[in-house]
Design an enzyme around this catalytic site. Structure first.
Site, short mmCIF file in Angstrom:
data_model
loop_
_atom_site.label_atom_id
_atom_site.label_comp_id
_atom_site.label_asym_id
_atom_site.label_seq_id
_atom_site.Cartn_x
_atom_site.Cartn_y
_atom_site.Cartn_z
CG MET A 92 -32.14 32.45 -5.37
SD MET A 92 -31.30 34.02 -5.71
CE MET A 92 -29.73 33.48 -6.33
CG HIS A 111 -26.05 41.22 -6.94
ND1 HIS A 111 -27.02 40.37 -7.43
CD2 HIS A 111 -25.43 41.74 -8.02
CE1 HIS A 111 -26.99 40.39 -8.75
NE2 HIS A 111 -26.04 41.22 -9.14
CD GLU A 176 -21.05 36.09 -3.49
OE1 GLU A 176 -22.04 35.83 -2.80
OE2 GLU A 176 -20.95 35.72 -4.69
C1 GAR Z 1 -24.26 33.96 -4.02
O1 GAR Z 1 -23.30 34.04 -5.04
C2 GAR Z 1 -25.04 35.25 -3.90
O2 GAR Z 1 -24.25 36.39 -4.15
C3 GAR Z 1 -26.08 35.07 -4.97
O3 GAR Z 1 -26.48 33.74 -4.87
C4 GAR Z 1 -25.37 32.97 -4.38
C5 GAR Z 1 -25.84 32.18 -3.20
O4 GAR Z 1 -24.85 31.27 -2.77
N1 GAR Z 1 -27.17 35.97 -4.78
C6 GAR Z 1 -27.82 36.58 -5.79
O5 GAR Z 1 -27.58 36.38 -6.95
C7 GAR Z 1 -28.92 37.53 -5.34
N2 GAR Z 1 -29.28 38.42 -6.41
P1 GAR Z 1 -24.90 30.61 -1.34
O6 GAR Z 1 -26.31 29.99 -1.19
O7 GAR Z 1 -23.83 29.56 -1.36
O8 GAR Z 1 -24.67 31.68 -0.34
#
Ligand code: GAR
Length: 215
Positions: A92, A111, A176
């Site tokens: 992030m 994303h 994802e």
């Molecule tokens: C996921 O949903 C990913 O797609 C999102 O953050 C989450 C992380 O989850 N990413 C974004 O929003 C980037 N713009 P995780 O730490 O469990 O993988």
């Protein structure tokens, strides 16, 4: 054939990192994780990596005077690890244009929307507000502008009338976890070529048919 070496960058929970760890542990998967970097010392993703015996590094952005210095430290670590592809997995922090250029077409992100729709944060809330019937997730090469860059793979998820941001996020997240390992596999197999702002995939055409929502 040598496996593609990955550096995975996380800021939190790391469930997409886990999906990549699980994929890399499967026999025949054409990639392996060389390093996991977190910019937050207590990111749960670090615990997942350690549990699987993977090298980890904390590079806390707060310890740097500016973004260039932070990104230079990221690059040094990634180079030392020998990683050939950098995977952002819930990382992030915005990356500088210099970093995106250094790793151009070797830096990918996941994303939780069907890009180019719903870039940025609070994706699922905005999807619900907009009333779209199909959302999903996207793996793409990273460009300096947030959530932009050549699209490698997408998964579509229908939005139900009783969905809230949490239920939708959970269903998108499931996809994802399938999509990220698939996209990394395509790259590792040398089937993804980037031409400007488009990625072309060889030997994996789109499925026939459609998803209609509501049915
Ligand atoms: C996921 O949903 C990913 O797609 C999102 O953050 C989450 C992380 O989850 N990413 C974004 O929003 C980037 N713009 P995780 O730490 O469990 O993988």
């Amino acid at each position: 054939m040598a496996r593609l070496k990955l550096a995975v960058l996380v800021s939190g929970r790391g469930s997409n990192l886990q999906a990549l760890i699980d994929a890399c542990e499967a026999p025949g998967y054409p990639a392996e994780i060389a390093l996991v970097i977190a910019n937050v010392a207590d990111a749960f993703g670090l615990a997942r990596a350690e549990r699987s015996g993977l090298p980890t590094r904390v590079i806390d952005h707060k310890g740097f005077s500016d973004r260039d210095a932070f990104d230079a430290a990221l690059t040094r670590s990634i180079e030392e690890s020998g990683a050939q592809l950098v995977c952002l997995a819930g990382f992030m922090r915005l990356l500088t244009a210099g970093f995106c250029e250094r790793w151009r077409d070797r830096l990918i992100n996941i994303h939780p929307s069907l890009l180019p729709a719903f870039k940025g944060l609070h994706t699922h809330e905005r999807v619900l507000e907009a009333g779209v019937r199909i959302t999903g997730c996207t793996v793409h090469f990273v460009r300096p502008t947030m959530d932009e860059g050549p699209i490698i793979a997408q998964a579509a998820v229908p939005v139900g009338s009783s969905d809230n941001a949490e239920t939708l996020a959970a269903r998108v997240l499931e996809q994802e976890h399938r999509l990220y390992p698939l996209a990394v596999r395509l790259i590792a197999e040398g089937r993804v070529t980037v031409h400007g702002e488009r990625a072309d995939i060889t030997g994996a055409d789109a499925p026939r048919g459609s998803l209609i929502s509501p049915p």
